[in-house]
Design a protein around this motif. Sequence first.
Motif: not given
Length: 227
Positions: A79-92
Amino acid sequence: MKKISAIFTAAVMAFSLALPASAAKHEDPAVAHITYADAPEGTVYTDILIKMTTDDESYTDFTQPPQVCEEDAKNGTALDIAAESGIAKYHEDGYVSLSLHHKKAGVLCIYSNEEVLKMDPSCDFIDLSINYGDFKAAYIDAEGNILGVTSASETAYSMDTPYGFSTEGDSLTFQRHGAHPRTISIMIAAAALVLISLPIIIGFIVSKRKKRLKASERAKETQNDLK
C-alpha cells in the motif's frame, strides 16, 4: 485393592486434566489473525497499536508498509503508506503502530477475509501483551489516514481459535489460544489436592483393612477355643 486402584486412577485423570488442553492443538503465538466489523467507511485495514515509547529498544522510525496479499502468493502489493502518513506519525496516549514501528514485526498482509501479522518468534503476542499492556486498533484508509481508533483491548480465551484480534466498532478483543489461566490454576490445584491426599487416603484404607483382618482372626480364634 480395588479401592486403591480406583483412587490411583482418579488421581491420574485429575493430573491429566490439569495439563493445558491447548497442547493438543498448537497455535503460533507469534502470528495474529485480525478481523474487523462495523468499521468506518473507507477502511482498508486495521492496524494494531501498542503503548511503546520512542526510546524503547524495539522501536524504529519505520519498518515497511502493509501489503495486499493473495493466498499462496509469495509477495503482495504494498500500500502507498510511508513514514509521513497519519498512521506512521500516530502517537496519541503513547500508542504507536505495531507493524510500522516494532523492529520484530513482519509485513502486515491484508487478505480478502482477514489480515495476518507475524512477529519474530522471540517476541510473540503474549510477550507484547505482558510488556506493553492493552492493545488498541486503528481503522486505516488506503493512504494511511486514521479513520478511527478503538478502546483498549479486552482479552478472551478459546481452545478453538488462533491468536489474533477482532474489532467491532469501538471495541477490540485480543484472542488468546488456550484455556483461561484461572481454569488452568483450578485444574492444577485440584490435581495437587488429589495427589497430596492420596497417601492419606491409601493409608486410611490399608489401616481399616488391617483392623478388619485382625478382627476376623480374633473371631476365628474365639470359635476355635469354644470348640
